[in-house]
Structures are given as structure tokens and as C-alpha cells.
Design an enzyme around this catalytic site. Structure first.
Site, mmCIF file in Angstrom:
data_model
loop_
_atom_site.group_PDB
_atom_site.id
_atom_site.type_symbol
_atom_site.label_atom_id
_atom_site.label_comp_id
_atom_site.label_asym_id
_atom_site.label_seq_id
_atom_site.Cartn_x
_atom_site.Cartn_y
_atom_site.Cartn_z
ATOM 1 N N SER A 182 0.549 -1.020 0.036
ATOM 2 C CA SER A 182 -0.031 -0.390 -0.156
ATOM 3 C C SER A 182 0.789 1.257 0.253
ATOM 4 O O SER A 182 1.790 1.549 -1.023
ATOM 5 C CB SER A 182 -0.713 -0.282 0.737
ATOM 6 O OG SER A 182 -1.831 0.898 1.182
ATOM 7 N N ASP A 266 -9.074 -5.352 -4.640
ATOM 8 C CA ASP A 266 -9.059 -4.436 -4.174
ATOM 9 C C ASP A 266 -10.485 -3.649 -4.778
ATOM 10 O O ASP A 266 -10.872 -3.442 -5.812
ATOM 11 C CB ASP A 266 -7.500 -3.965 -4.656
ATOM 12 C CG ASP A 266 -6.502 -3.967 -4.107
ATOM 13 O OD1 ASP A 266 -6.555 -3.305 -2.413
ATOM 14 O OD2 ASP A 266 -5.242 -4.542 -3.860
ATOM 15 N N HIS A 300 -6.756 -6.531 -0.008
ATOM 16 C CA HIS A 300 -6.878 -5.105 -0.073
ATOM 17 C C HIS A 300 -5.073 -5.432 1.348
ATOM 18 O O HIS A 300 -3.972 -5.365 1.258
ATOM 19 C CB HIS A 300 -6.503 -4.161 0.643
ATOM 20 C CG HIS A 300 -5.470 -2.741 0.132
ATOM 21 N ND1 HIS A 300 -4.778 -2.182 -1.155
ATOM 22 C CD2 HIS A 300 -5.040 -2.276 1.658
ATOM 23 C CE1 HIS A 300 -4.167 -1.416 0.105
ATOM 24 N NE2 HIS A 300 -3.714 -1.499 1.336
#
Length: 326
Positions: A182, A266, A300
Site C-alpha cells: 500500500s 482491491d 487489499h
């Protein structure tokens, strides 16, 4: 009387002509509000997971999982923790796998959390599976926003990388890899973009590859979300601090392998950013060294949570690369 009628006509004309303008202004305001709402959702990674009933449950599970897995790693892998690479409290790193051969490959892991959350202490979870494959792990911490600015954090990662490369040079490591998740992927990408640093830092010839996991590479939209409340990034800094607008031509000579990964679950924006960043690298670097994969059925968070499992795709990618190139 005529004067009154005249004034009324003017007033009526003003109302009639101003209504469309006022309506357009209101519509524009509403469009901006809805646009901001969409951006909030696009950059709220926990709202796209299908594993739990709420975004809060996703975040709670992630923190609990990586905390427990990091504790397991520390309890089972010889280590040296809290090594200072800078003067502030956050500028520390951990080395796990200290009993491995001096020339063991090294993976440097940089956590995410939008530069304002998570920590080095709960980011040690990749270490045990890598240790079982005779790979050292270095987990990098850094100061968080708003105590530190994003340019300061980028500079801290550069200092940590300098420490790592000096350590790798001293130990004679066969190769150094970086992985970031991330916001951590953003930080690794900014490091890769720094040609001057790579050209002038001893040991950087040992850099072999990077794993960029569910990263954010274009900050222009993000500055208009609540994420920026803590980051406090001025809009005019968004482009200079975005890897999407950096040059990576210098990676051609180094033949660094870059793996760009995102989860099927995601948000569309995260997947779009990964694809666009891959296209940028594809246009500037040797194609056989760049890889893009959208991982099926992953979101994610579990896209890196799996790093704690002994058989996981990230470790397998690195082990394959080590065996092929080292």
C-alpha cells in the site's frame, strides 16, 4: 405606479435569469460532493473486501492477524530488533534471521497504513516463512504523519535503504529485495526512482528486485480525501511525490525485476493505479523484468497477510527469483 411596475419587471427578470445559474452552481457543488464521496470509497481499501460484513471488521482482523503473526516470527527467528538508522523515534529497523549465512539474500519490508498507521512492530510477519527458505528479513519503521511530512518519510526510507545496502555490502549478501504494501509500495517506488541515490550509494549493485503490493502511485486524487487530514499534503506536491510521474529509465541497466501486484477485491482505483504504473515501467524499462498480476480472490489486506503462511505466493516469487538469478 409605472416605476413600481418597472422595478417589479426587473426583479422578476433577475429571478428568472438567476435561477438557472443558481441551479448550475448547486449542481456543481453536488457533483463535487458525490465525487468526493466516490473518492472516499475508492481509497477506503477495507470497504472492498468480501471476507467480512463491515470495513471495521476487516481492519480489526488485519491488525490482530499481523500482530499475532509478527509475535510468532519474533519467537521463532533469531533476530536483532530496534536498530537505529536515524535520530528520531520512528527511524528503527529489525533484522530477523541473524543466524543465517552472511551471504543470505535479504528482503526489506516496508509497511503501509497511508503513512499514518501501523508500525514496524506488527510488520515482522513475513520473517518466519522467509527464514525457513534461508532468507533474512529487514523490517523498516519510519515516523508517521502528521508528526512527519511525506517528504520527510521518503527521506527516512532512503536513509534506511542506505543502512541496508551498507549492511549487505559488509555481510556479502548475494542480493537485496524490497517489498512494500500500500503506502509502503509508494515508498519503495520512490526509492527506485531515485537514480542519484542508486548511483552513489555503495552496495546498491546488490539490488535484485522489488515487490509492490496494492500500491498507490498517483497522489493527485488522494489529497482530496480524508486521508490527507493527517498527511497534510499540499495539492501542488501531489505530482512531484507520485511515482507515476517519475523516471525509471536507470533501472534498465540494473535489470531490476519489479513485481506489481494487486488484489481482485482491491478497489477499481487501486487496480487501475497498479496497471498504469506497470505501463509506465513497461514503457521505460526492459519488458522481461516487469510483471503485473491481479491476484484472484484476494483483497487489499489478505494479499499481504498470506506472507505469514509458509507456502505463500510472495515468498515463492522471491525464492524462484533467487534460484534463477543468484
Amino acid at each position: 405606479m409605472r416605476k413600481i411596475i418597472f422595478m417589479f419587471k426587473i426583479f422578476y427578470k433577475w429571478i428568472v435569469t438567476s435561477r438557472p445559474k443558481q441551479k448550475k452552481v448547486e449542481e456543481k457543488k453536488m457533483a463535487l460532493i458525490f465525487e468526493d464521496m466516490d473518492l472516499e470509497k475508492e481509497y477506503s481499501a477495507s470497504r472492498w473486501s468480501t471476507r467480512f460484513n463491515s470495513a471495521q471488521e476487516v481492519l480489526h482482523h488485519h491488525v490482530a492477524f499481523v500482530t499475532a503473526a509478527s509475535e510468532t516470527a519474533v519467537n521463532n527467528v533469531p533476530h536483532k530488533l530496534e536498530i537505529e538508522y536515524g535520530s528520531t523515534l520512528g527511524q528503527k529497523l529489525d533484522i530477523l534471521g541473524t543466524d543465517l549465512p552472511d551471504d543470505a539474500p535479504i528482503l526489506v519490508f516496508i509497511h503501509g497504513g497511508y503513512w499514518q498507521e501501523l508500525s514496524r512492530e506488527i510488520s515482522r510477519y513475513p520473517a518466519l516463512p522467509l527464514y525457513n527458505s534461508r532468507i533474512k528479513t529487514i523490517v523498516v519503521g519510519y515516523d508517521l504523519c502528521p508528526a512527519a511530512t511525506l517528504p520527510e518519510i521518503i527521506h527516512q526510507i532512503q536513509k534506511a535503504a542506505k543502512f541496508v545496502f551498507e549492511y549487505a555490502e559488509k555481510m556479502g549478501s548475494r542480493g537485496v529485495y524490497f517489498a512494500g504494501h500500500s503506502a509502503g509500495a509508494h515508498l519503495v517506488a520512490k526509492l527506485l526512482a531515485n537514480a542519484d541515490f542508486l548511483d552513489n550509494t555503495p552496495g546498491t549493485q546488490r539490488l535484485q528486485g522489488a515487490f509492490l503490493i496494492s500500491g498507490v502511485y498517483d497522489l493527485r486524487e488522494l489529497v482530496h480525501t480524508s486521508i490527507n487530514d493527517a498527511v497534510q499534503l499540499p495539492a501542488e506536491w501531489a505530482v512531484p511525490l507520485s511515482p507515476q510521474f517519475d523516471c525509471f529509465v536507470h533501472l534498465q541497466v540494473r535489470r531490476v525485476r519489479v513485481f506489481i501486484l494487486a488484489g481482485q477485491n482491491d478497489s477499481p482505483t487501486f487496480k487501475k493505479q497498479s496497471r498504469e504504473f506497470f505501463e509506465l515501467l513497461h514503457n521505460t524499462c526492459l519488458m522481461q523484468n516487469m510483471y503485473l498480476e491481479i491476484k484472484d480472490d484476494m483483497d487489499h489486506f489478505d494479499i499481504v497477510e498470506c506472507f505469514a503462511n509458509n507456502d505463500n505466493y510472495l515468498k515463492n516469487l522471491m525464492v524462484h527469483d533467487v534460484r534463477k538469478h543468484l
